[in-house]
Each structure stands twice: as C-alpha cells, then as structure tokens.
Design an enzyme around this catalytic site. Structure first.
Site, mmCIF file in Angstrom:
data_model
loop_
_atom_site.group_PDB
_atom_site.id
_atom_site.type_symbol
_atom_site.label_atom_id
_atom_site.label_comp_id
_atom_site.label_asym_id
_atom_site.label_seq_id
_atom_site.Cartn_x
_atom_site.Cartn_y
_atom_site.Cartn_z
ATOM 1 N N ASP A 185 75.114 28.284 43.364
ATOM 2 C CA ASP A 185 74.067 27.505 44.026
ATOM 3 C C ASP A 185 73.233 26.820 42.945
ATOM 4 O O ASP A 185 72.268 27.387 42.434
ATOM 5 C CB ASP A 185 73.194 28.410 44.897
ATOM 6 N N HIS A 190 65.485 25.274 42.146
ATOM 7 C CA HIS A 190 65.320 26.588 41.532
ATOM 8 C C HIS A 190 65.375 26.547 39.999
ATOM 9 O O HIS A 190 65.327 27.601 39.355
ATOM 10 C CB HIS A 190 66.396 27.534 42.069
#
Length: 282
Positions: A185, A190
């Site tokens: 991911d 993030h």
C-alpha cells in the site's frame, strides 16, 4: 467531478494473488509483532524449535487490496480515507499460498460532506473454487457527497458490560507507516507530507489497515489465546486518524464466540470503533 454512480455492481476479472513466508513475516513485523522479540514467535519466525508459524487473519485484508477496485469515476485521491474494514476467514490462511480474487463495487452512499464507497472482495481457492477470505471495505471520499443518494444505516453496537474484559496497550513506532507500506500500500497519504497536507493532515497518517493489524494482534493475544487461526472474523470502523509514534489501547469484551472491541488513542479519541469479531469454539 462527480463519482460514476453507474459503477455500482461492476466487478473485476479474477486476479491471481500469491504470497510466501517472507510476505507474512514482513506483515507481522509491520503491525508491531516482534517489539518484544521473545513473544509472538508464531508470527515472526519460521524456524523456531517447537513453533509452527501462522498468519494473522488481518493479512486477508492485504491480499484483498492487491486487486484494484473497478473504476468509480474521477476524484482527488488525497481526499480518500479508509472508513471501514470487515473480514471473514472461511478457513485459516496458509503461510504461503495462491488465491483467485475478484472485487466488486457495492453501495455508493451520500454522506453530504462526502461519499462512502463500498468494495466487496472474495478470494477463492483456484483449485476448488471454495471461498477462503471475504472482505467488505468502505472508503470515505471528502467532497464527493451531495448527489441526493441514500445515506445508509448503522448496525447497533453495544458491548455486553461497561468494563472491558481485556485492555491491551500498543505502541506505534515512528517509522511504522514506512514499514507497513512495504506490504504494497504505497498511498502517499502515509509517507508524503505535501500529499497529506492536501488531504487536510499536518503530517502523514498511519494506514488504517496498520491500526487494524495492531488491533488484530491484541485480539489474538486475548480472546484467541495466542492462536491466530482461532480468530475467524474481524471488522470495525476507522473513526479517527492515528499518527506514527502514538500509543493506543485496545478494549475488548467477549461473550462466548462473540467479541466487541475498540481501539483508543492516548488522548481518549476512539480510532477504530464499533469493532466486532468472532472466535472459533468460543
């Protein structure tokens, strides 16, 4: 631009997804296993005497995310956050294996300030066609609501008692999101400060699925008696962001095979809410 509401019900072709021992060891460490290197060896090692390695049930969510959702129309990716995740393990995941995975767009709900898009994923044994993992995942996309659609409903959630049966402290290391992204991911929300700022955050946030994995470990250690394969379903709603470096607490209630849980930040804000899980054999 508006989402394509006609995408509801569209599905992908089946995609073959495989994984091996290294993948599941990396995943376990990326959700906090091994902070005490003498514990959770069933998750973190493959050659410890007397220990047979197992896979955290939450790894099923990682496998489901390897299949791209069908196109739902244009939107700003920085405005999307993971809103809910629910997994059912029809049988334990092996340490190495192969599945045939299909994703389907479910409901697209109008929440006013944004839209909630549900994705349903089924992973089957390619040899037998038997279901192995079922996943339901919701994304909230800020700014895409207001199209006059159904708002949806919420299932009742109430633990069986005021006081939890288990309280599990968790420590999120500062580099946790950078480690977790190695599972595949690579959403820059993030890791990229500029991208996170466009999404309304002052710095990159932790993956919701990383919080989910930390929480799954807490459930395995408590209601599942340290046996990952005993946890047969897990799901909850991501209600507030978590930042790398924070401390969390998982509160757990159990009645037989039924489990309720929530994950709370150190400031008292609930990060993972309305959690429910089941264990085999109660």
């Amino acid at each position: 631009m508006p989402l394509d509401l006609s995408s509801r019900g569209t599905a992908t072709d089946a995609v073959t997804v495989d994984w091996d021992e290294r993948d599941v060891l990396l995943y376990a460490v990326s959700v906090g296993a091994g902070q005490d290197p003498l514990q959770e060896l069933v998750l973190t090692t493959e050659n410890t005497e007397g220990v047979t390695p197992e896979v955290l049930p939450s790894y099923g969510g990682v496998l489901a995310q390897r299949v791209l959702r069908p196109d739902i129309g244009p939107y700003d990716r920085s405005k999307l956050v993971h809103a809910e995740q629910h997994l059912v393990l029809h049988r334990p995941l092996p340490v190495a294996g192969r599945l045939s995975v299909t994703a389907r767009v479910g409901e697209i709900l109008d929440k006013g300030s944004g839209a909630v898009v549900w994705t349903e994923t089924i992973a089957v044994d390619p040899e037998t066609g038997d279901a192995v993992v079922s996943s339901r995942s919701a994304s909230f996309i800020r700014g895409e609501g207001g199209f006059g659609g159904d708002r949806g409903t919420s299932e009742a959630w109430e633990p069986p008692s005021p006081r939890p049966d288990h309280v599990v402290p968790l420590v999120i290391r500062p580099e946790q999101a950078l480690l977790y992204r190695l599972n595949g991911d690579r959403n820059p929300l993030h890791s990229d400060p500029a991208f996170a700022a466009r999404g309304g955050f002052d710095r990159p946030i932790l993956h919701g699925m990383c919080t989910f994995g930390f929480t799954c470990r807490a459930l395995v250690a408590t209601v599942a008696g340290g046996t990952p394969s005993a946890l047969t379903s897990i799901g909850g709603r991501f209600s507030s962001p978590v930042w790398p470096g924070e401390e969390l607490t998982v509160e757990v209630w159990q009645q037989g095979q039924q489990v309720w849980f929530r994950t709370v930040r150190a400031d008292g804000v609930v990060a993972l809410d309305r959690g429910r899980a089941t264990v085999a054999g109660g």
